[in-house]
Scaffold this active site. Structure first.
Site, PDB file in Angstrom:
ATOM      1  N   ASN A  72      94.824 -20.550  41.218  1.00 27.39           N
ATOM      2  CA  ASN A  72      93.915 -19.535  42.094  1.00 27.39           C
ATOM      3  C   ASN A  72      93.774 -18.453  41.157  1.00 27.39           C
ATOM      4  O   ASN A  72      92.568 -17.947  40.794  1.00 27.39           O
ATOM      5  CB  ASN A  72      95.082 -19.108  43.355  1.00 27.39           C
ATOM      6  CG  ASN A  72      95.411 -20.189  44.053  1.00 27.39           C
ATOM      7  OD1 ASN A  72      94.550 -21.042  44.361  1.00 27.39           O
ATOM      8  ND2 ASN A  72      96.609 -20.266  44.702  1.00 27.39           N
ATOM      9  N   CYS A  73      94.598 -17.305  41.013  1.00 28.50           N
ATOM     10  CA  CYS A  73      94.453 -16.113  40.022  1.00 28.50           C
ATOM     11  C   CYS A  73      94.012 -16.231  38.616  1.00 28.50           C
ATOM     12  O   CYS A  73      93.018 -15.678  38.438  1.00 28.50           O
ATOM     13  CB  CYS A  73      95.661 -15.195  40.330  1.00 28.50           C
ATOM     14  SG  CYS A  73      96.127 -14.862  41.937  1.00 28.50           S
ATOM     15  N   ILE A  74      94.762 -17.030  38.187  1.00 29.82           N
ATOM     16  CA  ILE A  74      94.471 -17.349  36.751  1.00 29.82           C
ATOM     17  C   ILE A  74      92.974 -17.906  36.613  1.00 29.82           C
ATOM     18  O   ILE A  74      92.141 -17.621  35.765  1.00 29.82           O
ATOM     19  CB  ILE A  74      95.442 -18.348  35.990  1.00 29.82           C
ATOM     20  CG1 ILE A  74      96.884 -17.454  36.153  1.00 29.82           C
ATOM     21  CG2 ILE A  74      95.146 -18.536  34.508  1.00 29.82           C
ATOM     22  CD1 ILE A  74      96.958 -16.184  35.436  1.00 29.82           C
TER      23      ILE A  74
END
Length: 149
Positions: A72-74
């Site tokens: 998700n974020c990475i």
């Protein structure tokens, strides 16, 4: 953390939460005078933040990613960073996913599209040793005297 887990327990990142799942900053990461703090409302650290403007003003061309969760974020930050012409490095063992298989697949995908993936030990010993892919492409385009078709 899933919504059910959030309802059942510590309410990570909720107002007045404390401990590992809170918005408290671990002492080792307490911002110092002159540090930039960016509140990230979405998966990508570039989306609806001032990160790109700050990095460009400081003439930063490489971003190093750590954190959670990798898919998700990475991954979103990696893709946006590459799309904005940053060199992106990911410290693989300083990121996390829900399983080893998910972690491995995401690292392979991000490496395939141009991110540099390395472990913390290599990073601490050697820093980020990577090609400046963006500059290489710019140099090739400028040097190409072939007329466009």
């Amino acid at each position: 953390m899933s919504y059910d887990n959030w309802l059942a327990g510590g309410r990570c990142l909720a107002p007045n939460s404390t401990g590992d799942c809170s918005i408290e900053v671990p002492e080792a990461f307490t911002p110092q005078a002159g540090d930039y703090t960016i509140i990230k409302p979405r998966f990508s650290a570039f989306f609806q933040t001032e990160l790109d403007l700050i990095l460009r003003r400081l003439r930063v061309d490489t971003v190093i990613l750590t954190g959670t969760t990798t898919p998700n974020c990475i991954r979103a930050t990696c893709y946006d960073g590459l799309s904005l012409d940053y060199n992106v490095a990911i410290i693989e063992d300083c990121c996390s996913s829900r399983s080893e298989a998910v972690q491995k697949a995401n690292m392979e995908d991000m490496a395939f599209i141009g991110a540099t993936v390395l472990d913390a030990e290599t990073f601490l010993k050697e820093g980020v040793v990577m090609k400046n892919v963006v500059q290489e492409v710019r140099d090739r385009v400028e040097a190409d005297e072939t007329a466009p078709e």
